[in-house]
Motif scaffolding. Structure first.
Motif, PDB file in Angstrom:
ATOM      1  N   GLN A  63      12.494 -12.161  15.588  1.00 38.24           N
ATOM      2  CA  GLN A  63      12.616 -13.786  15.674  1.00 38.24           C
ATOM      3  C   GLN A  63      11.847 -14.566  15.222  1.00 38.24           C
ATOM      4  O   GLN A  63      12.426 -15.675  14.588  1.00 38.24           O
TER       5      GLN A  63
ATOM      6  N   LYS B 146      13.208 -14.935  11.378  1.00 34.35           N
ATOM      7  CA  LYS B 146      14.307 -15.536  11.536  1.00 34.35           C
ATOM      8  C   LYS B 146      14.017 -17.015  11.756  1.00 34.35           C
ATOM      9  O   LYS B 146      14.572 -18.007  11.181  1.00 34.35           O
TER      10      LYS B 146
ATOM     11  N   LYS C  16      14.532 -14.110   5.128  1.00 36.44           N
ATOM     12  CA  LYS C  16      15.807 -13.294   4.925  1.00 36.44           C
ATOM     13  C   LYS C  16      15.364 -11.926   4.034  1.00 36.44           C
ATOM     14  O   LYS C  16      16.097 -10.719   4.214  1.00 36.44           O
TER      15      LYS C  16
ATOM     16  N   HIS D  59      17.997  -5.438  11.617  1.00 38.38           N
ATOM     17  CA  HIS D  59      17.901  -6.725  11.974  1.00 38.38           C
ATOM     18  C   HIS D  59      18.584  -7.577  10.544  1.00 38.38           C
ATOM     19  O   HIS D  59      18.384  -8.688  10.757  1.00 38.38           O
TER      20      HIS D  59
ATOM     21  N   PHE E  19      17.483  -7.914   7.394  1.00 37.57           N
ATOM     22  CA  PHE E  19      16.716  -8.162   6.331  1.00 37.57           C
ATOM     23  C   PHE E  19      17.199  -7.509   5.077  1.00 37.57           C
ATOM     24  O   PHE E  19      17.403  -6.226   5.103  1.00 37.57           O
TER      25      PHE E  19
END
Length: 224
Positions: A110, A113, A118, A141, A143
């Motif tokens: 989190q 983000k 990214k 997730h 990435f």
């Protein structure tokens, strides 16, 4: 390389319970990466594996001494601190974790983000444990991932290369560089990498392991 990129440094700590081949080179290469990242104002995220000093909430089977205290990465000891040559600076983020993955039980995903990150450039130890676990979780997730082969190591080179091959075989879009080649690419110079674009592309039989390592290293070092 864009400003949605961050550096993730896995467990580059003073813990000396594991003999690590090529570790001096890993430190040197990680330092070069960190210096370049700082010059480009890329955010740095460090992880530390920290086991509760009294042995609370340890992973199942975690080795402990006669008093039930963890034998490695024990909180309150110098073992958990980042190696001096790679030490975090003001503004860097340090994430403490109690499991292999940097994402398990932490706010790392989190936090990344929230900052618009990214793409992660990953280095650290051990290639076949915390690095690999963290990369698989980062992939889940969503990435984009870069791994620096010569800024990672494991307790044996066979474990190191086995992990690199597994990751490259199954994390689609993972790009594996040497630090030198990554920095060349950041400077808009010709650079080479191993890109995972299809499943099991480094598949080999046991007797071909050494030859596959040689082919992999040639691909990392070749100039395009």
């Amino acid at each position: 390389m864009t400003q949605d990129t961050a550096i993730l440094l896995i467990d580059l700590q003073q813990e000396d319970g594991f003999p690590l081949p090529r570790f001096d080179n890993v430190i040197k290469n990680a330092a070069a990466l960190i210096d370049c990242a700082r010059s480009r104002n890329l955010p740095l995220f460090y992880t530390r594996h920290v086991n509760d000093a009294l042995g609370r909430d340890l992973a199942f089977g975690e080795p402990v001494d006669a008093q039930g205290r963890p034998t490695t990465y024990r909180a309150g000891t110098p073992a958990i601190e980042i190696i001096d040559a790679l030490a975090p600076q003001a503004g860097d983020v340090v994430i403490d974790k109690q499991r292999y993955s940097a994402f398990h039980g932490t706010h790392l995903a989190q936090t990344l983000k929230d900052q618009g990150i990214k793409r992660l450039v990953v280095a650290g130890v051990l290639t076949d444990v915390c690095v690999m676990s963290s990369l698989f979780d980062a992939y889940q997730h969503d990435f984009q991932l870069v791994l620096l082969a010569d800024a990672c190591t494991a307790t044996t080179l066979s474990a190191h290369y086995s992990a690199l091959f597994i990751l490259s075989n199954w994390l689609y879009g993972l790009e594996i560089f040497s630090v030198e080649q990554l920095l060349r690419s950041w400077n808009n110079q010709p650079a080479t990498s191993v890109l995972s674009a299809e499943p099991d592309h480094l598949a080999h039989e046991p007797e071909a392991f050494v030859q596959t390592i040689a082919r992999f290293e040639r691909e990392l070092a070749a100039q395009r």
